[in-house]
Design an enzyme around this catalytic site. Structure first.
Site, PDB file in Angstrom:
ATOM      1  N   SER B  21      38.683  45.694  37.984  1.00 24.24           N
ATOM      2  CA  SER B  21      37.938  45.526  36.731  1.00 24.24           C
ATOM      3  C   SER B  21      36.724  44.625  36.951  1.00 24.24           C
ATOM      4  CB  SER B  21      38.829  44.900  35.652  1.00 24.24           C
ATOM      5  OG  SER B  21      39.938  45.712  35.382  1.00 24.24           O
ATOM      6  N   ARG B  44      34.972  37.236  32.428  1.00 28.09           N
ATOM      7  CA  ARG B  44      36.309  37.313  31.827  1.00 28.09           C
ATOM      8  C   ARG B  44      36.250  37.728  30.357  1.00 28.09           C
ATOM      9  NH1 ARG B  44      41.449  36.393  33.599  1.00 28.09           N
ATOM     10  NH2 ARG B  44      40.553  36.065  35.651  1.00 28.09           N
ATOM     11  N   HIS B  47      35.838  41.388  30.558  1.00 30.79           N
ATOM     12  CA  HIS B  47      37.123  41.943  30.979  1.00 30.79           C
ATOM     13  C   HIS B  47      38.084  42.068  29.800  1.00 30.79           C
ATOM     14  CE1 HIS B  47      41.252  41.313  32.820  1.00 30.79           C
ATOM     15  NE2 HIS B  47      40.842  42.389  33.427  1.00 30.79           N
TER      16      HIS B  47
END
Lengths: 216, 216
Positions: B21, B44, B47
């Site tokens: 990812s 993040r 993500h």
């Protein structure tokens, strides 16, 4: 310093904020083909994400809303994949129908078995959930593996959930898991693409609970 | 039927999913001007949301990352506005530094006082938080009122948080509350616009905790 005595009242009231937010969504959403029954879910997802693209990516099985309302009104279990989804669901709203929320991922038995089989806990949690929550609502906000396992179990003839709310998010397997869900002839609410997440799953469950409250 | 015996192993491993990812995010993010220190937070957030627009709307006070790492490494309190944020934070990661998570919104004293003053619990919860968590991390994932109150208290000279992670989401006051935060000269991580939410706040806290683990 005593902050308590220095309070200046805010004019913003939570109910008013929500009402005004829904008006803005109505004004800005533009054309769509959601039914009057589906729209409150779309609206609440947009409210929780401020993301119209995400809201308009929602897809519904034709029986989804009725099945969801039925599951809540008959006090079925709500199974989630992670605690963030569980704690976001408005308990006051569903408890009066006898519904309870379960996320089996921290279940001792599940943890043990996942370790023994060397698979993710979210998979084992779904296996336990499907046995214990026939007719219930499965709300997946995070793990594609949980949703894929749920689909696999259903294809194998496991007891059927009443409604699957599937919103795995991310770059690997999330889109694919939701495409697989859309192929099932079982009540589902999901979306096209990578976006999703626990706030979306929570918004969908809460929207259905509100509808259940309003239906005779 | 025994589902346990019918297991077909999945090839997807959580760590591999995350790694892949992050690669996809690196490939697709395009040009940006985040520093090497800020980028892991952006990564993040993307993500957890699969939303590049949201990721690229992040704004950082210059001291934000260092202040956040310092707060975690010195075992400061983490104060959230709602339980969804609290439960999303990886406890294993922060507990070893002595950090604890607090959301005062369900605190008995807070509930009572909010009722007495007829204001939202999120406001009273912030008043309690700021007195009890000097130098700590305040992670707001939902309520603009909580963030606005926090800003007001700081302007009045309340004990300063170490870092404010401010991600209220929505159509009324969310954008404005974050604009107010950006005017403060205090370490903050926030974003431009309506988007945000608990998953974003959680992603930011967890990203900083990972950095704290890696820093000597």
């Amino acid at each position: 310093m005593d902050f308590k005595t220095e309070f200046k009242p805010y004019t913003i009231q939570p109910q008013k904020i929500e009402g005004r937010s829904f008006e803005i969504i109505d004004e800005e959403i533009g054309s769509h083909s959601y039914t009057a029954e589906q729209y409150p879910i779309v609206q609440r997802v947009i409210h929780s994400s401020a993301d119209f693209e995400l809201g308009k990516s929602l897809r519904f099985h034709l029986d989804a809303i009725q099945a969801g309302i039925h599951a809540i009104k008959t006090g079925k279990k709500i199974v989630t994949d992670i605690k963030m989804v569980s704690v976001g669901i408005n308990k006051r709203r569903i408890e009066k129908f006898g519904c309870t929320i379960h996320e089996y991922i921290t279940d001792e038995e599940v943890v043990k078995e996942a370790r023994a089989l060397n698979v993710t806990r979210s998979i084992i949690a779904m296996r336990k959930g499907i046995k214990e929550a026939e007719g219930g609502i499965f709300a997946i906000g995070n793990a594609p593996t949980a949703l894929l396992e749920l689909i696999r179990l259903i294809k194998q003839g496991a007891p059927k959930p009443g409604l699957i709310i599937g919103f795995p998010v991310g770059f690997v397997s999330a889109t694919e898991s939701k495409e697989e869900l859309m192929k099932l002839d079982i009540p589902f609410i999901t979306n096209k693409g990578r976006k999703g997440g626990s706030t979306v799953a929570v918004a969908a469950v809460n929207a259905i609970a509100i509808m259940a409250e309003r239906v005779e």
